[in-house]
Design an enzyme around this catalytic site. Structure first.
Site, PDB file in Angstrom:
ATOM      1  N   ASP A  13       0.824  -1.223   0.000  1.00  0.00           N
ATOM      2  CA  ASP A  13       0.000   0.000   0.000  1.00  0.00           C
ATOM      3  C   ASP A  13       0.850   1.260   0.000  1.00  0.00           C
ATOM      4  O   ASP A  13       2.066   1.207   0.183  1.00  0.00           O
ATOM      5  CB  ASP A  13      -0.952  -0.007   1.209  1.00  0.00           C
ATOM      6  CG  ASP A  13      -0.250  -0.390   2.508  1.00  0.00           C
ATOM      7  OD1 ASP A  13       0.990  -0.389   2.536  1.00  0.00           O
ATOM      8  OD2 ASP A  13      -0.937  -0.685   3.490  1.00  0.00           O
ATOM      9  N   HIS A  58      -6.834  -4.950  10.231  1.00  0.00           N
ATOM     10  CA  HIS A  58      -6.666  -4.807   8.777  1.00  0.00           C
ATOM     11  C   HIS A  58      -5.336  -5.364   8.269  1.00  0.00           C
ATOM     12  O   HIS A  58      -4.359  -5.471   8.983  1.00  0.00           O
ATOM     13  CB  HIS A  58      -6.845  -3.354   8.323  1.00  0.00           C
ATOM     14  CG  HIS A  58      -5.757  -2.395   8.752  1.00  0.00           C
ATOM     15  ND1 HIS A  58      -6.040  -1.168   9.283  1.00  0.00           N
ATOM     16  CD2 HIS A  58      -4.421  -2.465   8.703  1.00  0.00           C
ATOM     17  CE1 HIS A  58      -4.907  -0.525   9.535  1.00  0.00           C
ATOM     18  NE2 HIS A  58      -3.907  -1.305   9.202  1.00  0.00           N
TER      19      HIS A  58
END
Ligand code: GLP
Length: 271
Positions: free
Chosen positions: A67, A144
């Site tokens: 990410d 997450h």
């Protein structure tokens, strides 16, 4: 699923680095998925040591990071101009210390004017590289992976996401505050590989340290599979799964004795 429990952060990091190093040695041109956050720092340090002292060779390794924040930059030619981007993190913690080729490094470009296009490009690039052989993962406080916040589809692909207040707070404390960046200046959006993208990796390895994550580790590994804890999708993965925890992170697992027993048995039987 192999759940390996180590005494502390150092042992967890060593164990993780050893698994990655063995993987690289057995497939020098492997495609690695890499993670950021404070947890993998010890693993990267150990990999750097192995590169310097034991000739661990990254020359053919291809990497894809999980990410990147939106609005912060990537220019691996000018790393010191970067802010608290994950590109800078990776450069500082790993890339600048090993013999990886710049063209083999992939991180979503957070400075793009067309983030959706970058997301599609990222998915295509992973496919073109033949898929990810081994994906390293940390765990956010809300369960997450990458930036797949609660409510993300468990089949999601690389996309633009908004970060929760909890993630912003956690990551502010860990990185932005230390860099003297004001809380308001922190990016609220990111590009992240989706849960589905992560599950496509042939092998996944999750590492977690510290008692503050013990509860979420238990939910992820032993609770129901739910989009509210996106990492619980680990239970759906069909390839190799290794979880490396330190004692503190493992402390709330119901089946902890069983996991220890299985590890011992596997060593005894050479499995
Ligand atoms: C961020 C990253 C995640 C990482 C998480 C945990 O949200 N996007 O990939 O797992 O932080 O970070 P830490 O290891 O610092 O607890």
């Amino acid at each position: 699923m192999d759940i390996l429990i180590r005494k502390n952060y150092e042992e967890m990091s060593k164990c993780t680095a050893e698994i990655i190093a063995n993987f690289i040695s057995s497939k020098p041109n492997c495609v690695l998925g890499l993670a950021t956050g404070s947890t993998p720092i010890g693993t990267y340090k150990e990999l750097v040591r192995m590169h310097k002292e034991e000739d661990l060779d990254f020359s053919q390794v291809v990497t894809f990071n999980l990410d990147e924040y939106l609005g912060v930059g990537i220019d691996l030619n000018k790393p010191y101009n970067l802010d608290q981007s994950y590109a800078r993190f990776m450069y500082e913690e790993l890339f600048k210390h090993v013999n990886i080729k710049k063209e083999n490094i992939h991180i979503p470009n957070g400075k793009t004017k067309d983030p959706h296009k970058v997301c599609q490009w990222y998915e295509d690039a992973i496919k073109e590289a033949g898929g990810i052989d081994l994906q390293l993962l940390g765990l956010g406080m809300d369960g997450h992976w990458g930036f797949n916040e609660p409510g993300s589809s468990l089949r999601s692909r690389t996309r633009v996401v908004a970060l929760t207040k909890q993630t912003l707070d956690d990551n502010y404390e860990a990185f932005y505050k230390k860099a003297n960046i004001a809380r308001e200046e922190m990016p609220h959006f990111a590009i992240t590989m989706g849960v589905g993208t992560i599950l496509d990796a042939r092998n996944i390895m999750m590492i977690v340290s510290g008692s503050k994550k013990a509860e979420v580790v238990a939910k992820c590994l032993e609770g129901p599979v739910t989009s509210q804890i996106t990492s619980s999708a680990i239970q759906l993965h069909s390839g190799g799964i290794t979880v490396v925890l330190d004692e503190d992170a493992a402390s709330k697992l119901d089946n902890i004795e069983h996991y220890r027993h299985v590890e011992k048995l596997k060593i005894e039987y050479g499995l």
